[in-house]
Design a protein around this motif. Structure first.
Motif, PDB file in Angstrom:
ATOM      1  N   PRO A 227       0.836  -1.209   0.000  1.00 53.60           N
ATOM      2  CA  PRO A 227       0.000   0.000   0.000  1.00 53.60           C
ATOM      3  C   PRO A 227       0.875   1.265   0.000  1.00 53.60           C
ATOM      4  CG  PRO A 227      -0.239  -1.217   2.073  1.00 53.60           C
ATOM      5  CD  PRO A 227       0.675  -2.010   1.215  1.00 53.60           C
ATOM      6  N   ILE A 228       0.369   2.303  -0.655  1.00 58.03           N
ATOM      7  CA  ILE A 228       1.065   3.584  -0.732  1.00 58.03           C
ATOM      8  C   ILE A 228       0.141   4.625  -0.123  1.00 58.03           C
ATOM      9  CG2 ILE A 228       2.144   5.284  -2.257  1.00 58.03           C
ATOM     10  CD1 ILE A 228       2.173   2.992  -4.409  1.00 58.03           C
ATOM     11  N   LEU A 229       0.647   5.385   0.817  1.00 58.53           N
ATOM     12  CA  LEU A 229      -0.149   6.468   1.396  1.00 58.53           C
ATOM     13  C   LEU A 229      -0.360   7.552   0.353  1.00 58.53           C
ATOM     14  CD1 LEU A 229       1.554   6.743   4.908  1.00 58.53           C
ATOM     15  CD2 LEU A 229      -0.656   5.713   4.359  1.00 58.53           C
ATOM     16  N   PRO A 230      -1.478   8.283   0.416  1.00 56.73           N
ATOM     17  CA  PRO A 230      -1.702   9.364  -0.539  1.00 56.73           C
ATOM     18  C   PRO A 230      -0.526  10.350  -0.518  1.00 56.73           C
ATOM     19  CG  PRO A 230      -3.660   8.976   0.778  1.00 56.73           C
ATOM     20  CD  PRO A 230      -2.572   8.133   1.371  1.00 56.73           C
ATOM     21  N   VAL A 231      -0.115  10.777  -1.708  1.00 57.31           N
ATOM     22  CA  VAL A 231       1.052  11.651  -1.837  1.00 57.31           C
ATOM     23  C   VAL A 231       0.633  13.090  -2.131  1.00 57.31           C
ATOM     24  CG1 VAL A 231       3.167  12.067  -3.162  1.00 57.31           C
ATOM     25  CG2 VAL A 231       2.485   9.727  -2.611  1.00 57.31           C
ATOM     26  N   ALA A 232      -0.138  13.276  -3.190  1.00 58.40           N
ATOM     27  CA  ALA A 232      -0.567  14.616  -3.614  1.00 58.40           C
ATOM     28  C   ALA A 232      -1.767  14.472  -4.540  1.00 58.40           C
ATOM     29  CB  ALA A 232       0.575  15.339  -4.319  1.00 58.40           C
ATOM     30  N   ARG A 233      -2.389  15.597  -4.863  1.00 56.67           N
ATOM     31  CA  ARG A 233      -3.576  15.568  -5.724  1.00 56.67           C
ATOM     32  C   ARG A 233      -3.265  15.054  -7.126  1.00 56.67           C
ATOM     33  NH1 ARG A 233      -6.365  21.184  -5.587  1.00 56.67           N
ATOM     34  NH2 ARG A 233      -8.338  20.103  -5.826  1.00 56.67           N
ATOM     35  N   ASN A 234      -2.049  15.290  -7.590  1.00 52.74           N
ATOM     36  CA  ASN A 234      -1.706  14.871  -8.948  1.00 52.74           C
ATOM     37  C   ASN A 234      -1.042  13.494  -8.998  1.00 52.74           C
ATOM     38  OD1 ASN A 234       0.736  15.656  -7.822  1.00 52.74           O
ATOM     39  ND2 ASN A 234       1.464  16.690  -9.662  1.00 52.74           N
ATOM     40  N   VAL A 235      -1.193  12.701  -7.933  1.00 52.44           N
ATOM     41  CA  VAL A 235      -0.639  11.355  -7.882  1.00 52.44           C
ATOM     42  C   VAL A 235      -1.778  10.349  -7.682  1.00 52.44           C
ATOM     43  CG1 VAL A 235       0.918   9.767  -6.686  1.00 52.44           C
ATOM     44  CG2 VAL A 235       1.549  12.183  -6.920  1.00 52.44           C
ATOM     45  N   THR A 236      -1.906   9.418  -8.618  1.00 50.14           N
ATOM     46  CA  THR A 236      -2.862   8.321  -8.505  1.00 50.14           C
ATOM     47  C   THR A 236      -2.088   7.092  -8.058  1.00 50.14           C
ATOM     48  OG1 THR A 236      -4.210   9.200 -10.308  1.00 50.14           O
ATOM     49  CG2 THR A 236      -4.510   6.872  -9.763  1.00 50.14           C
ATOM     50  N   THR A 237      -2.563   6.451  -6.989  1.00 50.28           N
ATOM     51  CA  THR A 237      -1.868   5.265  -6.494  1.00 50.28           C
ATOM     52  C   THR A 237      -2.674   4.003  -6.794  1.00 50.28           C
ATOM     53  OG1 THR A 237      -2.837   5.475  -4.290  1.00 50.28           O
ATOM     54  CG2 THR A 237      -0.702   6.526  -4.649  1.00 50.28           C
ATOM     55  N   LEU A 238      -1.958   2.954  -7.171  1.00 54.04           N
ATOM     56  CA  LEU A 238      -2.557   1.653  -7.434  1.00 54.04           C
ATOM     57  C   LEU A 238      -1.780   0.614  -6.635  1.00 54.04           C
ATOM     58  CD1 LEU A 238      -2.769   1.826 -11.339  1.00 54.04           C
ATOM     59  CD2 LEU A 238      -4.632   2.187  -9.728  1.00 54.04           C
ATOM     60  N   GLN A 239      -2.493  -0.385  -6.129  1.00 51.83           N
ATOM     61  CA  GLN A 239      -1.829  -1.456  -5.406  1.00 51.83           C
ATOM     62  C   GLN A 239      -2.061  -2.762  -6.128  1.00 51.83           C
ATOM     63  OE1 GLN A 239      -3.009  -1.984  -1.318  1.00 51.83           O
ATOM     64  NE2 GLN A 239      -1.577  -3.658  -0.984  1.00 51.83           N
ATOM     65  N   GLY A 240      -0.970  -3.491  -6.400  1.00 50.76           N
ATOM     66  CA  GLY A 240      -1.085  -4.779  -7.047  1.00 50.76           C
ATOM     67  C   GLY A 240       0.254  -5.266  -7.543  1.00 50.76           C
ATOM     68  N   ASP A 241       0.267  -6.491  -8.031  1.00 50.66           N
ATOM     69  CA  ASP A 241       1.474  -7.129  -8.549  1.00 50.66           C
ATOM     70  C   ASP A 241       1.662  -6.723 -10.005  1.00 50.66           C
ATOM     71  OD1 ASP A 241       3.535  -8.778  -9.358  1.00 50.66           O
ATOM     72  OD2 ASP A 241       2.578 -10.642  -8.702  1.00 50.66           O
ATOM     73  N   PHE A 242       2.737  -6.014 -10.287  1.00 51.28           N
ATOM     74  CA  PHE A 242       3.000  -5.529 -11.643  1.00 51.28           C
ATOM     75  C   PHE A 242       3.088  -6.673 -12.659  1.00 51.28           C
ATOM     76  CE2 PHE A 242       6.065  -4.272 -14.988  1.00 51.28           C
ATOM     77  CZ  PHE A 242       5.283  -3.308 -15.611  1.00 51.28           C
ATOM     78  N   LEU A 243       3.468  -7.851 -12.230  1.00 53.28           N
ATOM     79  CA  LEU A 243       3.567  -8.990 -13.148  1.00 53.28           C
ATOM     80  C   LEU A 243       2.199  -9.527 -13.555  1.00 53.28           C
ATOM     81  CD1 LEU A 243       6.581 -10.892 -11.544  1.00 53.28           C
ATOM     82  CD2 LEU A 243       6.597  -9.370 -13.535  1.00 53.28           C
ATOM     83  N   SER A 244       1.140  -9.113 -12.874  1.00 56.97           N
ATOM     84  CA  SER A 244      -0.213  -9.565 -13.188  1.00 56.97           C
ATOM     85  C   SER A 244      -0.761  -8.824 -14.408  1.00 56.97           C
ATOM     86  CB  SER A 244      -1.128  -9.310 -11.982  1.00 56.97           C
ATOM     87  OG  SER A 244      -2.473  -9.322 -12.373  1.00 56.97           O
ATOM     88  N   PRO A 245      -1.231  -9.561 -15.415  1.00 54.56           N
ATOM     89  CA  PRO A 245      -1.829  -8.906 -16.584  1.00 54.56           C
ATOM     90  C   PRO A 245      -3.020  -8.005 -16.217  1.00 54.56           C
ATOM     91  CG  PRO A 245      -1.381 -11.208 -17.069  1.00 54.56           C
ATOM     92  CD  PRO A 245      -1.139 -11.013 -15.602  1.00 54.56           C
ATOM     93  N   ALA A 246      -3.787  -8.394 -15.194  1.00 53.94           N
ATOM     94  CA  ALA A 246      -4.933  -7.580 -14.781  1.00 53.94           C
ATOM     95  C   ALA A 246      -4.471  -6.228 -14.231  1.00 53.94           C
ATOM     96  CB  ALA A 246      -5.760  -8.322 -13.725  1.00 53.94           C
ATOM     97  N   ILE A 247      -3.399  -6.218 -13.462  1.00 58.44           N
ATOM     98  CA  ILE A 247      -2.872  -4.961 -12.918  1.00 58.44           C
ATOM     99  C   ILE A 247      -2.282  -4.122 -14.041  1.00 58.44           C
ATOM    100  CG2 ILE A 247      -1.052  -3.982 -11.448  1.00 58.44           C
ATOM    101  CD1 ILE A 247      -3.545  -4.923  -9.939  1.00 58.44           C
ATOM    102  N   GLN A 248      -1.599  -4.753 -14.991  1.00 53.82           N
ATOM    103  CA  GLN A 248      -1.058  -3.994 -16.124  1.00 53.82           C
ATOM    104  C   GLN A 248      -2.188  -3.379 -16.944  1.00 53.82           C
ATOM    105  OE1 GLN A 248       2.018  -5.814 -18.483  1.00 53.82           O
ATOM    106  NE2 GLN A 248       2.988  -6.708 -16.683  1.00 53.82           N
ATOM    107  N   ALA A 249      -3.289  -4.097 -17.093  1.00 52.38           N
ATOM    108  CA  ALA A 249      -4.446  -3.555 -17.812  1.00 52.38           C
ATOM    109  C   ALA A 249      -5.040  -2.369 -17.049  1.00 52.38           C
ATOM    110  CB  ALA A 249      -5.497  -4.639 -18.024  1.00 52.38           C
ATOM    111  N   GLU A 250      -5.122  -2.484 -15.716  1.00 49.97           N
ATOM    112  CA  GLU A 250      -5.637  -1.380 -14.910  1.00 49.97           C
ATOM    113  C   GLU A 250      -4.706  -0.170 -15.001  1.00 49.97           C
ATOM    114  OE1 GLU A 250      -6.983  -0.312 -10.312  1.00 49.97           O
ATOM    115  OE2 GLU A 250      -6.339  -2.345 -10.789  1.00 49.97           O
ATOM    116  N   LEU A 251      -3.411  -0.417 -14.964  1.00 45.53           N
ATOM    117  CA  LEU A 251      -2.427   0.660 -15.099  1.00 45.53           C
ATOM    118  C   LEU A 251      -2.564   1.336 -16.458  1.00 45.53           C
ATOM    119  CD1 LEU A 251       0.008   2.199 -13.942  1.00 45.53           C
ATOM    120  CD2 LEU A 251       1.467   0.334 -14.760  1.00 45.53           C
ATOM    121  N   GLU A 252      -2.752   0.553 -17.492  1.00 43.26           N
ATOM    122  CA  GLU A 252      -2.948   1.097 -18.844  1.00 43.26           C
ATOM    123  C   GLU A 252      -4.212   1.961 -18.896  1.00 43.26           C
ATOM    124  OE1 GLU A 252      -2.313   1.945 -22.785  1.00 43.26           O
ATOM    125  OE2 GLU A 252      -0.966   0.840 -21.471  1.00 43.26           O
ATOM    126  N   HIS A 253      -5.293   1.480 -18.269  1.00 44.06           N
ATOM    127  CA  HIS A 253      -6.552   2.226 -18.238  1.00 44.06           C
ATOM    128  C   HIS A 253      -6.369   3.573 -17.525  1.00 44.06           C
ATOM    129  CE1 HIS A 253     -10.809   3.102 -17.913  1.00 44.06           C
ATOM    130  NE2 HIS A 253     -10.637   3.273 -16.615  1.00 44.06           N
TER     131      HIS A 253
END
Length: 170
Positions: free
Chosen positions: A46-72
């Motif tokens: 988990p990542i604590l909120p940083v700033a208004r212009n930062v979107t945080t996502l939690q997940g395993d980067f090796l997961s295709p589902a997380i990569q799809a969410e990151l792409e979205h």
């Protein structure tokens, strides 16, 4: 590094921070890209909120589902910035607001590290897998080309520096 290479975090830029926890690079990137820029931070932890212009996502980067969410999220951030007429300092007149290079990211930062098992060969393979996946992810997502016309330098085989390229990965 951000001071030495300001082209890493261009004003109004779009930056992806892989392996972002606890948030150090995102904390540096947020004020550098400014209120018109955007940082997307991803980590397994988990990542604590940083700033208004930062979107945080939690997940395993090796997961295709997380990569799809990151792409979205990246596509949505780029579309929002284009709608507002925001361009980074690396963007040129040849890039169009209809997508193309303008919707790509300026920088991908990655300091991901695999969990260590103590088995050297396994640990090296896990680390290399993260590096390869990050590099594959960067292909087609980073802005491409040179920031200025330097054909003469290229023909003369002069060395190019980081600031000569539109997109970069660290």
């Amino acid at each position: 590094m951000a001071k030495k290479y300001p082209c890493l975090l261009p004003k109004a830029g779009l930056v992806i921070d892989l392996g972002a926890a606890p948030g150090g690079w995102s904390q540096v990137a947020s004020p550098k890209v400014g209120s018109k820029g955007h940082v997307i931070a991803l980590d397994l932890l988990p990542i604590l909120p940083v700033a208004r212009n930062v979107t945080t996502l939690q997940g395993d980067f090796l997961s295709p589902a997380i990569q799809a969410e990151l792409e979205h999220v990246t596509t949505a951030a780029a579309a929002s910035r284009q709608k507002q007429g925001v361009t980074s300092s690396h963007q040129t007149e040849t890039e169009t607001p209809s997508g193309g290079a303008a919707s790509r990211v300026d920088t991908i930062l990655s300091d991901m590290m695999a969990n260590m098992s103590g088995i050297r060969v396994r640990d090296i393979e896990a680390s290399l897998e993260l590096c390869q996946t990050a590099l594959s992810f960067a292909q087609g997502r980073l802005k491409t080309g040179l920031t200025k016309q330097i054909e003469a330098d290229v023909e003369e085989k002069k060395a190019l520096s980081m600031k000569d390229y539109k997109g970069c990965m660290l």
